[in-house]
Design an enzyme around this catalytic site. Structure first.
Site, short mmCIF file in Angstrom:
data_model
loop_
_atom_site.label_atom_id
_atom_site.label_comp_id
_atom_site.label_asym_id
_atom_site.label_seq_id
_atom_site.Cartn_x
_atom_site.Cartn_y
_atom_site.Cartn_z
N ASP A 46 33.61 52.20 37.59
CA ASP A 46 33.12 50.82 37.74
C ASP A 46 31.68 50.73 37.24
O ASP A 46 31.32 49.83 36.46
CB ASP A 46 33.17 50.38 39.21
CG ASP A 46 34.56 50.23 39.77
OD1 ASP A 46 35.00 49.09 39.93
OD2 ASP A 46 35.21 51.26 40.06
N GLU A 69 29.39 42.76 39.08
CA GLU A 69 29.81 43.09 40.45
C GLU A 69 29.02 44.26 41.01
O GLU A 69 28.75 44.31 42.22
CB GLU A 69 31.30 43.42 40.49
CG GLU A 69 31.76 43.72 41.91
CD GLU A 69 33.25 43.89 42.05
OE1 GLU A 69 33.74 43.83 43.20
OE2 GLU A 69 33.94 44.08 41.04
N ASP A 124 33.41 41.61 35.82
CA ASP A 124 34.00 42.55 36.76
C ASP A 124 34.37 43.77 35.94
O ASP A 124 35.32 43.74 35.15
CB ASP A 124 35.22 41.98 37.45
CG ASP A 124 35.63 42.80 38.68
OD1 ASP A 124 35.34 44.01 38.68
OD2 ASP A 124 36.22 42.24 39.62
N ILE A 126 35.66 46.72 36.64
CA ILE A 126 37.05 47.12 36.91
C ILE A 126 37.56 46.18 37.99
O ILE A 126 37.27 46.35 39.17
CB ILE A 126 37.20 48.58 37.36
CG1 ILE A 126 36.73 49.54 36.28
CG2 ILE A 126 38.67 48.87 37.71
CD1 ILE A 126 36.91 51.02 36.64
N ASP A 127 38.29 45.18 37.58
CA ASP A 127 38.93 44.28 38.54
C ASP A 127 40.25 44.91 38.95
O ASP A 127 41.11 45.16 38.11
CB ASP A 127 39.16 42.91 37.89
CG ASP A 127 39.73 41.91 38.88
OD1 ASP A 127 39.21 41.84 40.01
OD2 ASP A 127 40.69 41.20 38.52
N THR A 129 40.20 47.76 41.49
CA THR A 129 39.84 49.18 41.60
C THR A 129 40.92 49.97 42.34
O THR A 129 41.18 51.13 42.00
CB THR A 129 38.48 49.34 42.30
OG1 THR A 129 37.48 48.64 41.53
CG2 THR A 129 38.08 50.80 42.41
N ASP A 266 35.80 37.44 39.66
CA ASP A 266 37.23 37.71 39.88
C ASP A 266 38.13 36.70 39.17
O ASP A 266 39.36 36.90 39.15
CB ASP A 266 37.55 37.68 41.37
CG ASP A 266 37.08 38.91 42.11
OD1 ASP A 266 37.03 39.99 41.48
OD2 ASP A 266 36.76 38.82 43.30
#
Length: 323
Positions: A46, A69, A124, A126-127, A129, A266
């Site tokens: 991330d 994020e 984001d 890594i949307d 995770t 998101d």
């Protein structure tokens, strides 16, 4: 800065982060994950993906405002030194051995804007995770917001299965157009939503993680609409990609509690991808998503994304269900 330059930089940034994440998935060591205050996990990937996206954008565009994020402060404590070292190692694999820890922290910190300016990016890295950690679906989601409206959206979906049998896709949404690259293809394909003939033939798309949306309410709404097909369950903003290319017709993100407000990173990129593919996205009352209030959609409750044809019927069913 020209719109073409922003599009090229955004596409390059998401592709670079997608490559980094695909290389890291399934290879994380013990200690490469921490838990944030909201109990959500965050991995070295991330942080590294956010660093790579910010570095790519600033290289091409100069200084930017970006709402990301991840927070570089989470890596600065002495106790997190090994975590930072792992992040730096991932970024070096992508950008070269001359990258320092200071570079990486600076790039991550470039994503610390609060959304108070008229024009900013949101990311984001890594949307999804939890899906990433399971070896399943996740997305790199980048959007440009101008005066409260999304103007550009890119979704990288490294694990998404494609109709041609390949894996991995990148979706680019610009005004009036949504293009996608599947697998190793270098040629983009225009994408359009696919509306069923009747609402009863529609298919819902919802999260694998039940904590992300009220799935019992989703089942009630499906019953009210006469939908009998099993939901298409997939992690992350890949759900928006699924609607945009016709794998599903309806994506419901129903509130899990009355005071919860969705975070902008998101939904911004996925929303625009669906809309430019011909669909429609609102909150559960039918109101447009409002990106003028910092890092959260303060004036909205939940999200509804559809192919557009039966959007009003879906919103009416949500109201009839008392949600």
């Amino acid at each position: 800065m020209s719109a073409d330059a922003e599009v090229a930089a955004a596409l390059a940034a998401v592709r670079a982060a997608s490559e980094l994440c695909a290389g890291a998935q399934g290879r994380l060591a013990d200690g490469d994950t921490l838990t944030k205050g909201d109990e959500s996990p965050v991995t070295v990937a991330d942080f590294a993906a956010q660093a790579v996206v910010c570095a790519t954008l600033t290289d091409a565009l100069g200084a930017i405002d970006l709402v990301g994020e991840e927070d570089s402060d989470d890596l600065r404590a002495d106790a997190r030194r090994s975590l930072l070292d792992s992040v730096v190692d991932l970024v070096r694999r992508q950008r070269g051995d001359d990258v320092s820890a200071a570079n990486v922290l600076d790039w991550i910190r470039a994503g610390s804007a609060d959304g108070s300016t008229d024009r900013y990016w949101t990311l984001d890295p890594i949307d999804g995770t939890k899906g990433f950690l399971r070896g399943d679906q996740y997305a790199i989601a980048l959007a440009l917001i101008d005066d409260g409206e999304v103007r550009l959206g890119v979704l990288g979906c490294p694990n998404l299965p494609n109709p041609d049998g390949s894996t991995g896709a990148v979706f680019l949404a610009t005004e009036g157009r949504c293009d996608a690259w599947f697998g190793s293809s270098t040629d983009p394909l225009p994408r359009r939503v696919a509306a069923p003939a009747t609402i009863t033939e529609a298919r819902l798309c919802e999260s694998v993680e039940s904590a992300h949306s009220n799935q019992s309410d989703s089942a009630r709404i499906a019953e009210l609409l006469g939908i009998t097909a099993e939901p298409y369950r997939i992690d992350s903003q890949c759900k928006y990609a699924a609607v945009a290319r016709g794998d599903a017709s309806i994506y419901l993100r129903l509130p899990t509690r009355a005071d919860y407000r969705e975070k902008i990173w998101d939904h911004a990129a996925g929303k625009y991808v669906v809309e430019q593919a011909g669909g429609r996205v609102t909150d559960i009352t039918g109101a447009p998503l409002d990106f003028r209030h910092g890092t959260r959609l303060e004036n909205n409750r939940g999200v509804v994304a559809t192919d557009g044809r039966f959007h009003d019927e879906v919103v009416a069913a949500i109201s009839a269900a008392g949600i």
